[in-house]
Design a protein around this motif. Structure first.
Motif, PDB file in Angstrom:
ATOM      1  N   GLY A  17       0.621  -0.631  -0.114  1.00 16.22           N
ATOM      2  CA  GLY A  17       0.220   0.407   0.050  1.00 16.22           C
ATOM      3  C   GLY A  17       0.815   1.433  -0.227  1.00 16.22           C
ATOM      4  N   PHE A  18       0.329   2.540  -0.131  1.00 16.90           N
ATOM      5  CA  PHE A  18       0.887   3.976   0.912  1.00 16.90           C
ATOM      6  C   PHE A  18       1.660   3.287   1.435  1.00 16.90           C
ATOM      7  N   THR A  19       2.622   4.501   1.305  1.00 15.16           N
ATOM      8  CA  THR A  19       3.750   4.615   2.778  1.00 15.16           C
ATOM      9  C   THR A  19       4.266   5.591   3.522  1.00 15.16           C
ATOM     10  N   ASP A  20       3.789   6.918   2.310  1.00 15.60           N
ATOM     11  CA  ASP A  20       3.911   7.676   2.798  1.00 15.60           C
ATOM     12  C   ASP A  20       3.467   9.332   1.803  1.00 15.60           C
ATOM     13  N   SER A  21       2.822  10.225   2.671  1.00 15.21           N
ATOM     14  CA  SER A  21       2.000  11.121   1.640  1.00 15.21           C
ATOM     15  C   SER A  21       2.432  12.656   1.723  1.00 15.21           C
ATOM     16  N   ILE A  22       2.069  13.395   0.824  1.00 11.65           N
ATOM     17  CA  ILE A  22       2.565  14.855   1.097  1.00 11.65           C
ATOM     18  C   ILE A  22       1.594  15.941   0.951  1.00 11.65           C
ATOM     19  N   ARG A  23       1.005  16.745   2.210  1.00  9.15           N
ATOM     20  CA  ARG A  23      -0.372  17.501   1.641  1.00  9.15           C
ATOM     21  C   ARG A  23       0.133  18.737   1.472  1.00  9.15           C
ATOM     22  N   ILE A  24      -0.671  19.653   0.210  1.00 12.61           N
ATOM     23  CA  ILE A  24       0.105  21.046  -0.417  1.00 12.61           C
ATOM     24  C   ILE A  24      -1.538  21.376   0.073  1.00 12.61           C
ATOM     25  N   LYS A  25      -1.137  22.336   1.093  1.00 16.14           N
ATOM     26  CA  LYS A  25      -2.297  23.582  -0.054  1.00 16.14           C
ATOM     27  C   LYS A  25      -1.455  24.414  -0.277  1.00 16.14           C
ATOM     28  N   ALA A  31       4.790  31.124  -5.464  1.00 19.95           N
ATOM     29  CA  ALA A  31       5.831  31.402  -6.736  1.00 19.95           C
ATOM     30  C   ALA A  31       4.735  32.944  -7.178  1.00 19.95           C
ATOM     31  N   ALA A  32       5.721  33.444  -6.974  1.00 20.14           N
ATOM     32  CA  ALA A  32       5.187  34.884  -8.246  1.00 20.14           C
ATOM     33  C   ALA A  32       5.614  34.892  -9.585  1.00 20.14           C
ATOM     34  N   ALA A  33       5.364  33.256 -10.294  1.00 21.67           N
ATOM     35  CA  ALA A  33       5.416  32.799 -11.351  1.00 21.67           C
ATOM     36  C   ALA A  33       4.802  32.034 -11.909  1.00 21.67           C
ATOM     37  N   THR A  34       4.151  31.733 -12.973  1.00 26.87           N
ATOM     38  CA  THR A  34       3.580  30.828 -13.753  1.00 26.87           C
ATOM     39  C   THR A  34       4.147  29.100 -13.521  1.00 26.87           C
ATOM     40  N   THR A  35       4.813  29.093 -12.512  1.00 25.28           N
ATOM     41  CA  THR A  35       5.216  27.525 -11.843  1.00 25.28           C
ATOM     42  C   THR A  35       5.544  27.464 -10.623  1.00 25.28           C
ATOM     43  N   GLU A  36       5.540  26.706 -10.134  1.00 22.09           N
ATOM     44  CA  GLU A  36       6.285  25.650  -9.096  1.00 22.09           C
ATOM     45  C   GLU A  36       6.467  24.546  -8.787  1.00 22.09           C
ATOM     46  N   THR A  37       8.194  24.603  -8.543  1.00 22.80           N
ATOM     47  CA  THR A  37       7.846  23.585  -7.971  1.00 22.80           C
ATOM     48  C   THR A  37       8.530  22.867  -6.231  1.00 22.80           C
ATOM     49  N   ILE A  38       7.429  21.352  -5.783  1.00 19.47           N
ATOM     50  CA  ILE A  38       8.165  21.383  -4.791  1.00 19.47           C
ATOM     51  C   ILE A  38       8.142  19.969  -4.511  1.00 19.47           C
ATOM     52  N   ASN A  39       9.605  19.901  -4.223  1.00 18.89           N
ATOM     53  CA  ASN A  39      10.814  18.360  -3.667  1.00 18.89           C
ATOM     54  C   ASN A  39      10.684  17.799  -2.988  1.00 18.89           C
ATOM     55  N   LEU A  40      10.557  15.975  -2.896  1.00 19.27           N
ATOM     56  CA  LEU A  40      10.873  15.930  -1.834  1.00 19.27           C
ATOM     57  C   LEU A  40      11.721  14.882  -2.176  1.00 19.27           C
ATOM     58  N   ALA A  41      12.699  14.856  -1.404  1.00 19.09           N
ATOM     59  CA  ALA A  41      13.770  13.902  -0.988  1.00 19.09           C
ATOM     60  C   ALA A  41      13.616  12.611  -1.020  1.00 19.09           C
ATOM     61  N   VAL A  42      14.670  11.410  -1.825  1.00 18.01           N
ATOM     62  CA  VAL A  42      14.298  10.214  -1.686  1.00 18.01           C
ATOM     63  C   VAL A  42      15.997   9.559  -1.352  1.00 18.01           C
ATOM     64  N   LYS A  43      16.204   8.677  -0.723  1.00 15.76           N
ATOM     65  CA  LYS A  43      17.575   8.468  -0.300  1.00 15.76           C
ATOM     66  C   LYS A  43      17.355   7.382  -2.029  1.00 15.76           C
ATOM     67  N   ASP A 135      -6.597  22.159  -2.157  1.00 16.33           N
ATOM     68  CA  ASP A 135      -6.088  21.835  -0.821  1.00 16.33           C
ATOM     69  C   ASP A 135      -5.726  19.851  -1.187  1.00 16.33           C
ATOM     70  N   ILE A 136      -4.041  19.069  -1.650  1.00 16.41           N
ATOM     71  CA  ILE A 136      -4.104  18.150  -2.146  1.00 16.41           C
ATOM     72  C   ILE A 136      -3.033  17.062  -1.748  1.00 16.41           C
ATOM     73  N   GLU A 137      -3.274  15.873  -1.676  1.00 19.23           N
ATOM     74  CA  GLU A 137      -3.065  14.852  -1.016  1.00 19.23           C
ATOM     75  C   GLU A 137      -1.962  13.996  -2.521  1.00 19.23           C
ATOM     76  N   ILE A 138      -0.529  13.891  -2.181  1.00 20.09           N
ATOM     77  CA  ILE A 138       0.083  13.277  -2.999  1.00 20.09           C
ATOM     78  C   ILE A 138       0.593  11.644  -2.526  1.00 20.09           C
ATOM     79  N   PHE A 139       0.200  10.780  -2.564  1.00 21.37           N
ATOM     80  CA  PHE A 139       0.844   9.319  -1.747  1.00 21.37           C
ATOM     81  C   PHE A 139       1.483   9.268  -2.734  1.00 21.37           C
ATOM     82  N   PHE A 140       2.363   8.615  -1.655  1.00 21.18           N
ATOM     83  CA  PHE A 140       3.589   7.563  -2.477  1.00 21.18           C
ATOM     84  C   PHE A 140       4.360   6.203  -1.801  1.00 21.18           C
ATOM     85  N   ASN A 141       4.413   5.010  -2.249  1.00 25.01           N
ATOM     86  CA  ASN A 141       4.679   4.086  -1.932  1.00 25.01           C
ATOM     87  C   ASN A 141       6.329   3.350  -2.202  1.00 25.01           C
TER      88      ASN A 141
END
Length: 154
Positions: A17-25, A31-43, A135-141
């Motif tokens: 199943g999904f092991t992790d999630s990040i919720r972005i509100k 960003a005062a721009a039309t794009t914005e990137t949020i990074n999630l570090a992975v080992k 408000d969005i939640e992104i799930f990761f396995n």
């Protein structure tokens, strides 16, 4: 042949199943721009087996007319989720990735070195900073292969 002990007594179903999630509100996007990137570090040694999302509240506000989400890595910006619509315009995807949003086909990617999963938000009509709702939640396995590789045999 030997079998490996399951970590912390979990079943295969629990591990799959999904092991992790990040919720972005909306407050996390500024960003005062039309794009914005949020990074999630992975080992290194982490395998990404699946990525999905739930849109809790569609993004809206300002003069924005659309907002899309792509989720990928350093070599493929939409490897996991490709251009899913998450803006309040009657075509938003409440769960994904859907067929319309698509996936990049790299599910199962194992990171050989430390890296990032990149969540790219792209607005149309105005800058991301003008959004007032969302408000969005992104799930990761994630499977941490290094933790499983040296488990004792039963």
């Amino acid at each position: 042949m030997s079998t490996q002990a399951l970590k912390d007594g979990k079943t295969i179903q629990e591990i799959a199943g999904f092991t992790d999630s990040i919720r972005i509100k909306v407050a996390d996007l500024s960003a005062a721009a039309t794009t914005e990137t949020i990074n999630l570090a992975v080992k290194a040694g982490t395998q990404v087996r699946n990525v999905a999302f739930k849109l809790h509240t569609a993004f809206d506000g300002g003069s924005t007319s659309n907002l899309t989400l792509q989720v990928g890595d350093g070599t493929d910006t939409d490897a996991f989720i490709s251009n899913s619509i998450i803006h309040a315009d009657a075509t938003e995807e409440n769960f994904g990735p859907s067929v319309a949003g698509g996936v990049g086909g790299k599910l199962g990617k194992a990171f050989a070195a430390d890296g990032n999963i990149n969540m790219l938000f792209t607005a149309t009509g105005a800058n991301i900073s003008t959004l007032t709702a969302g408000d969005i939640e992104i799930f990761f396995n994630f499977v941490h292969l290094n933790e499983w590789a040296d488990r004792p045999a039963n």
